[in-house]
Design a protein around this motif. Sequence first.
Motif, short mmCIF file in Angstrom:
data_model
loop_
_atom_site.label_atom_id
_atom_site.label_comp_id
_atom_site.label_asym_id
_atom_site.label_seq_id
_atom_site.Cartn_x
_atom_site.Cartn_y
_atom_site.Cartn_z
N ASP A 30 0.84 -1.19 0.00
CA ASP A 30 0.00 0.00 0.00
C ASP A 30 0.88 1.24 0.00
O ASP A 30 1.76 1.39 0.85
CB ASP A 30 -0.91 0.01 1.23
N ARG A 31 0.65 2.15 -0.95
CA ARG A 31 1.53 3.30 -1.13
C ARG A 31 1.45 4.27 0.04
O ARG A 31 2.45 4.86 0.44
CB ARG A 31 1.17 4.03 -2.43
N VAL A 32 0.28 4.47 0.59
CA VAL A 32 0.14 5.40 1.71
C VAL A 32 0.85 4.85 2.94
O VAL A 32 1.59 5.56 3.63
CB VAL A 32 -1.34 5.70 2.00
N VAL A 33 0.61 3.58 3.22
CA VAL A 33 1.27 2.96 4.37
C VAL A 33 2.79 3.01 4.20
O VAL A 33 3.53 3.33 5.14
CB VAL A 33 0.78 1.51 4.55
N ARG A 34 3.24 2.71 3.00
CA ARG A 34 4.69 2.75 2.75
C ARG A 34 5.25 4.16 2.95
O ARG A 34 6.30 4.35 3.56
CB ARG A 34 4.99 2.24 1.34
N ALA A 35 4.55 5.16 2.45
CA ALA A 35 5.01 6.55 2.59
C ALA A 35 5.02 6.98 4.05
O ALA A 35 5.89 7.76 4.47
CB ALA A 35 4.13 7.48 1.77
N LEU A 36 4.09 6.49 4.83
CA LEU A 36 4.03 6.85 6.24
C LEU A 36 5.14 6.21 7.07
O LEU A 36 5.43 6.66 8.18
CB LEU A 36 2.68 6.43 6.84
N GLY A 37 5.77 5.17 6.52
CA GLY A 37 6.72 4.38 7.30
C GLY A 37 7.82 5.17 7.95
O GLY A 37 8.26 4.85 9.06
#
Length: 312
Positions: A30-37
């Motif tokens: 998931d792109r949002v989850v990855r960006a939030l990491g």
Amino acid sequence: MPSAWPKPRVVVSACLGFAAVRYSGELIPDRVVRALGAHVDFVPVCPEVEIGLGVPRPTVRLVRGGEGVRMLQPSTGEDLTGRMAAFSGAFLQGLGRVEGFILKNRSPSCALKDAKVYAPGGGVVGRGPGLFAQAVEEAFPLLPKEDEGRLTSAQVRAHFFTRIFGLARLRIVQDLPGLMAFHARYKLLLAAYHQGEARALGRLLAGAKGRPFAEVRRAYEEGFLRATRLPFRQGPMTDALLHAFGHFKRHLSPREKAHFLDILHDFREERVSLEAPLALLQSWALRFGEAYLEGQALFAPYPRPLMDLKTS
């Protein structure tokens, strides 16, 4: 107040990029989850694996009967409702401080609103929350919660990010002067979300001297979460932007004023995004040295790299 962002602690469905624990054995990047990491501390969890179901596994369903909605595994006939309730209660009770939840949509355990609910005979009769997500709502009714599908919307994403990062910043405040500085920084943003709650928070701080600080901060946190519970509406946000504009009226030419008011009208009519009037106001704050406005959370309610996040 420190400028660095504290990391919110966010519970996330483990299948969203952390482990291949979907019923089918899939991992779902998931792109949002990855960006939030890089900006949050994640707490991954898969409730179905935690109650002992394997990977891959036969599907489970929510079934509405005479005793309400239950979680059943049709291929085995097993009723998993009690096990899921026991796990959810123990996990949430031991969770400690947390600022938000990102849960898998359509899941019979994690869906916030859109899990299929079946009749005992097999047909879909509605949609509702998964059993774990329902327990989350009951345990943390005010905390931010979203599913990964809704976070593909820029507006939903900005609202969720604003809340989790604002709450994380609030929770590191250690004393009443710090809380007053926080309120000053968030004054325009809170007014844009909910003017009544913003005024109530101001009154809380005005009468806070002599009260135990932990009690004041807890009351302020509840008010902050109530104020920001719903996305901002165009009218109150326009009022907040006009208030900020008032700081520059004596500095600007008639053409600059007219240009801003035209943009503000277009924003209110939803023809331009919030970024357009904000960019002008921020540039004037820098140009005229308006330190109070430069520090407003309205201009940067969460880390700047996340403002550039795009999703398909």
